[in-house]
Design a protein around this motif. Structure first.
Motif, short mmCIF file in Angstrom:
data_model
loop_
_atom_site.label_atom_id
_atom_site.label_comp_id
_atom_site.label_asym_id
_atom_site.label_seq_id
_atom_site.Cartn_x
_atom_site.Cartn_y
_atom_site.Cartn_z
N LEU A 169 0.84 -1.21 0.00
CA LEU A 169 0.00 0.00 0.00
C LEU A 169 0.87 1.25 0.00
O LEU A 169 0.59 2.22 -0.71
CB LEU A 169 -0.93 0.01 1.21
N ALA A 170 1.93 1.23 0.80
CA ALA A 170 2.84 2.37 0.86
C ALA A 170 3.49 2.61 -0.50
O ALA A 170 3.63 3.76 -0.93
CB ALA A 170 3.90 2.15 1.93
N VAL A 171 3.87 1.54 -1.18
CA VAL A 171 4.47 1.68 -2.51
C VAL A 171 3.50 2.41 -3.44
O VAL A 171 3.89 3.35 -4.16
CB VAL A 171 4.85 0.30 -3.10
N TYR A 172 2.25 2.00 -3.42
CA TYR A 172 1.24 2.66 -4.24
C TYR A 172 1.18 4.15 -3.91
O TYR A 172 1.20 5.01 -4.81
CB TYR A 172 -0.12 1.99 -4.05
N TRP A 173 1.12 4.47 -2.62
CA TRP A 173 1.05 5.88 -2.21
C TRP A 173 2.32 6.64 -2.55
O TRP A 173 2.25 7.81 -2.92
CB TRP A 173 0.77 5.98 -0.71
N TYR A 174 3.47 6.00 -2.44
CA TYR A 174 4.73 6.68 -2.73
C TYR A 174 4.77 7.17 -4.18
O TYR A 174 5.45 8.14 -4.48
CB TYR A 174 5.91 5.74 -2.49
N PHE A 175 4.07 6.46 -5.06
CA PHE A 175 4.13 6.83 -6.47
C PHE A 175 2.88 7.53 -6.98
O PHE A 175 2.85 7.94 -8.14
CB PHE A 175 4.43 5.59 -7.31
N THR A 176 1.85 7.68 -6.14
CA THR A 176 0.62 8.32 -6.61
C THR A 176 0.14 9.48 -5.75
O THR A 176 -0.66 10.29 -6.22
CB THR A 176 -0.52 7.29 -6.70
N ASP A 177 0.57 9.56 -4.52
CA ASP A 177 0.02 10.55 -3.57
C ASP A 177 0.95 11.75 -3.44
O ASP A 177 2.11 11.61 -3.03
CB ASP A 177 -0.19 9.88 -2.21
N THR A 178 0.44 12.92 -3.77
CA THR A 178 1.25 14.14 -3.68
C THR A 178 1.60 14.48 -2.23
O THR A 178 2.60 15.15 -1.98
CB THR A 178 0.53 15.33 -4.33
#
Length: 123
Positions: free
Chosen positions: A21-30
């Motif tokens: 989940l963190a990986v997803y956020w690291y690349f999509t969440d400003t």
């Protein structure tokens, strides 16, 4: 033995799913991009940490990696969680931001304990 496997797989899954989940956020969440700026880190470090979390999660969950490789993943996650708690503390973030990585560290330690226990039984 069955209880040990359940504890191992639950804690390992929590670490791995949380990391994915963190990986997803690291690349999509400003907000994550901004938090790394807040820490004073360059943007490439966020990418490096994201890729490291992805590799670590895969290593912990995949059965074909050797125990030695998995131990390296445990060490990497341990360093990551300790570093995260320290940086949140140093920049003056709320206490919850300091405690969450330490909770993850405890879950990781439990996973590693049961991994080692199950590995010694299987030898």
């Amino acid at each position: 033995m069955k209880k040990d496997k359940i504890i191992y797989w639950v804690t390992t899954s929590l670490i791995s799913i949380g990391s994915l989940l963190a990986v997803y956020w690291y690349f999509t969440d400003t907000k994550i991009v901004e938090s790394y700026k807040h820490f004073g880190f360059p943007d490439y470090f966020r990418v490096q940490v994201g890729i490291s979390k992805l590799i670590g999660a895969i290593v912990l969950m995949a059965p074909f990696f050797s125990a030695k490789v998995k131990e390296w993943a445990y060490a990497g996650f341990g360093i990551l969680y300790i570093s995260a708690a320290i940086i949140h503390y140093v920049v003056g973030d709320p206490t919850a931001n300091v405690i969450v990585p330490l909770i993850n560290l405890v879950i990781l330690a439990i996973s590693n304990f049961y991994f080692s226990k199950l590995n010694s039984i299987n030898k």
